[in-house]
Design an enzyme around this catalytic site. Structure first.
Site, PDB file in Angstrom:
ATOM      1  N   SER A  71      38.529  35.021  87.171  1.00 46.85           N
ATOM      2  CA  SER A  71      38.590  34.187  88.371  1.00 46.85           C
ATOM      3  C   SER A  71      38.527  35.020  89.656  1.00 46.85           C
ATOM      4  CB  SER A  71      39.841  33.328  88.282  1.00 46.85           C
ATOM      5  OG  SER A  71      39.662  32.195  89.078  1.00 46.85           O
ATOM      6  N   LYS A 122      35.828  38.090  90.524  1.00 42.57           N
ATOM      7  CA  LYS A 122      35.047  38.409  91.729  1.00 42.57           C
ATOM      8  C   LYS A 122      35.309  39.876  92.069  1.00 42.57           C
ATOM      9  CE  LYS A 122      36.707  33.896  93.615  1.00 42.57           C
ATOM     10  NZ  LYS A 122      36.041  32.830  92.948  1.00 42.57           N
ATOM     11  N   TRP A 148      34.297  23.704  88.279  1.00 49.45           N
ATOM     12  CA  TRP A 148      34.593  24.211  89.629  1.00 49.45           C
ATOM     13  C   TRP A 148      33.933  25.592  89.827  1.00 49.45           C
ATOM     14  CZ3 TRP A 148      36.160  22.574  94.135  1.00 49.45           C
ATOM     15  CH2 TRP A 148      36.891  23.395  95.031  1.00 49.45           C
ATOM     16  N   HIS A 201      39.415  26.764  82.514  1.00 47.59           N
ATOM     17  CA  HIS A 201      39.467  27.981  83.308  1.00 47.59           C
ATOM     18  C   HIS A 201      40.592  28.876  82.792  1.00 47.59           C
ATOM     19  CE1 HIS A 201      38.776  30.149  87.028  1.00 47.59           C
ATOM     20  NE2 HIS A 201      40.062  30.133  87.309  1.00 47.59           N
TER      21      HIS A 201
HETATM   22  C1  GTR Z   1      40.859  28.817  92.621  1.00 48.37           C
HETATM   23  C2  GTR Z   1      39.695  29.247  93.463  1.00 48.37           C
HETATM   24  C3  GTR Z   1      38.677  29.956  92.616  1.00 48.37           C
HETATM   25  C4  GTR Z   1      39.291  30.934  91.644  1.00 48.37           C
HETATM   26  C5  GTR Z   1      40.674  30.526  91.150  1.00 48.37           C
HETATM   27  C6  GTR Z   1      41.518  31.632  90.514  1.00 48.37           C
HETATM   28  O1  GTR Z   1      41.796  28.106  93.318  1.00 48.37           O
HETATM   29  O2  GTR Z   1      39.147  28.116  94.054  1.00 48.37           O
HETATM   30  O3  GTR Z   1      37.700  30.559  93.436  1.00 48.37           O
HETATM   31  O4  GTR Z   1      39.324  32.189  92.169  1.00 48.37           O
HETATM   32  O5  GTR Z   1      41.449  29.991  92.132  1.00 48.37           O
HETATM   33  O6  GTR Z   1      41.520  32.766  90.944  1.00 48.37           O
HETATM   34  O7  GTR Z   1      42.225  31.289  89.564  1.00 48.37           O
END
Ligand code: GTR
Length: 434
Positions: free
Chosen positions: A267, A271, A358, A415
């Site tokens: 996540s 990045k 997402w 996720h």
């Molecule tokens: C979310 C965000 C994502 C992702 C995520 C995470 O809220 O929108 O870009 O980075 O967090 O890091 O779990």
């Protein structure tokens, strides 16, 4: 005026994706086509600069790091793992004229395989030095394992409710809560070390106006940059990963092969692993797990999370320059296929999950596909299916494309970073790192 004044409705409909043209990774700013590895080196440098100026911001090239082993425990995983804890100190680059920057301490945990005392069937584990995965964690090293001895962070942590934190302070109650994301026993059993540190030890995950963490170590440096190009938190975390690699390289006792360290991140930290792998080519491989917007997903698709939305919710992650592209993705001089291509010629793995729309799984797949021409210019296969063909669509769920130097897989579920994701990454990297 912009997205912030309206209720944001994410688009999940492929037919509503705006028409877009991706920047050509092999076309230089002066309009020349890259056809050789030599020309790619120059185009690569130009592309890094575009990401620094328009997406992540710029960190200094120098680092000043010390490392000290503060714990060595050979009893972990029934004696098959040696657990190390290190204090990694990042020193200021030079004395600041405006403030008195102190050093920053990062706590690092390293689980290193240990060769079984009796050879036998388990002799598949060599005596090292071991290849390793290095990835940051979200809430502290103590969340990675229930081990009661792991140091708890003293830095700011996101509030997770009274069950694990007390007003932005980590507590004993957080021990092991993220263990499902860190199946270190399995990873060590496959012959890899696992190195992790809490991201907030490097830079806190809130909009602090660059007052804390790494930015506070280099106020003069940050001030010296044009405001648009000042590094956001993702750039700071990435720099921290390079500092940890410096520390691992300098600490022979760990028995880790510093030339075979793969970055992994989930996540926001995915990045981060992409940007750390782009800026520091000492990393041997890069893994992006469900990294989504600003990571592996193509920004121009504006599917799920968008540039405007991420900049609004997390104004500190990227540089100010990135905010200019809120609802203007088509004007970005780069897109995520180029971020993935910064890993070339090193192996890179991208993992998505079906119920993580997402993060735009298809956008992550397409970026992997469109990073391939860069690998091809370097004489390598990019994203290839099991018949060695360029895939025309996503793999079926719970399958993967792993025959080239770019791997992509799509998992059932949400996720998350799961043991099954790790198994994919290990299987892919076995071909390169062992
Ligand atoms: C979310 C965000 C994502 C992702 C995520 C995470 O809220 O929108 O870009 O980075 O967090 O890091 O779990």
């Amino acid at each position: 005026m912009n997205a912030s004044s309206q209720e944001f409705q994410p688009n999940y409909d492929e037919s509503k994706i705006p028409p877009y043209v991706l920047p050509d990774p092999l076309l230089t700013a002066s309009g020349d086509r890259v056809t050789s590895p030599e020309q790619w080196a120059a185009r690569r440098a130009e592309t890094i600069e575009l990401f620094e100026n328009h997406v992540f911001g710029r960190m200094p090239a120098e680092r000043n790091v010390d490392a000290k082993v503060v714990r060595r425990d050979p009893t972990i995983n029934d004696g098959n793992t040696i657990r190390y804890e290190l204090t990694v100190t990042i020193h200021p680059l030079k004395a600041s004229t405006t403030t008195e920057p102190k050093s920053l301490e990062i706590h690092v945990l390293a689980d290193v395989p240990k060769q079984p005392d009796s050879g036998g069937d388990e002799g598949q584990i060599s005596s090292g030095p071991y290849p390793a995965f290095l990835g940051l964690n979200f809430h502290g090293n103590h969340t990675v394992s229930p081990d009661p001895s792991i140091r708890i962070p003293s830095s700011w942590v996101p509030d997770r409710g009274s069950q694990t934190t007390d007003g932005h302070r980590a507590t004993e109650r957080g021990r092991g809560v993220a263990a499902s994301r860190w199946p270190n026993r399995m990873i060590n059993g496959a012959g890899y070390a696992v190195i992790t540190a809490y991201c907030g030890d490097i830079d806190p995950d809130f909009d602090d106006g660059f007052q804390n963490g790494l930015h506070a170590l280099m106020p003069d440096y940050v001030e010296s940059l044009p405001p648009d190009q000042r590094p956001g938190t993702i750039a700071a975390w990435s720099y921290g990963l390079s500092c940890i690699l410096d520390a691992v390289t300098a600490t022979e006792e760990l028995n880790i092969d510093a030339s075979n360290v793969a970055l992994i991140g989930h996540s926001r930290l995915g990045k981060t692993s992409l940007w750390a792998g782009a800026t520091d080519t000492r990393f041997a491989a890069v893994i992006s797990n469900n990294s989504g917007c600003g990571g592996a997903a193509l920004s121009r698709r504006a599917f799920g999370e968008t540039v405007a939305r991420i900049n609004r919710n997390f104004p500190h992650w990227f540089c100010e320059g990135f905010h200019h592209y809120d609802q203007r993705e088509s004007e970005l001089p780069v897109d995520s296929h180029q971020l993935l291509a910064m890993a070339a010629p090193r192996p890179i793995a991208v993992g998505s999950a079906v119920d993580d729309q997402w993060a735009d799984p298809r956008g992550e797949f397409l970026a992997s596909l469109h990073a391939s021409p860069v690998y091809e210019v370097l004489g390598l296969a990019g994203l290839k299916d099991e018949e060695n063909q360029t895939p025309s669509d996503l793999p079926v769920v719970d399958d993967a494309f792993t025959s080239g130097t770019i791997s992509y897989h799509l998992r059932t579920g949400k996720h998350d970073l799961k043991e099954s994701d790790w198994m994919r990454y290990i299987q892919f990297l076995d071909r390169f790192l062992k």
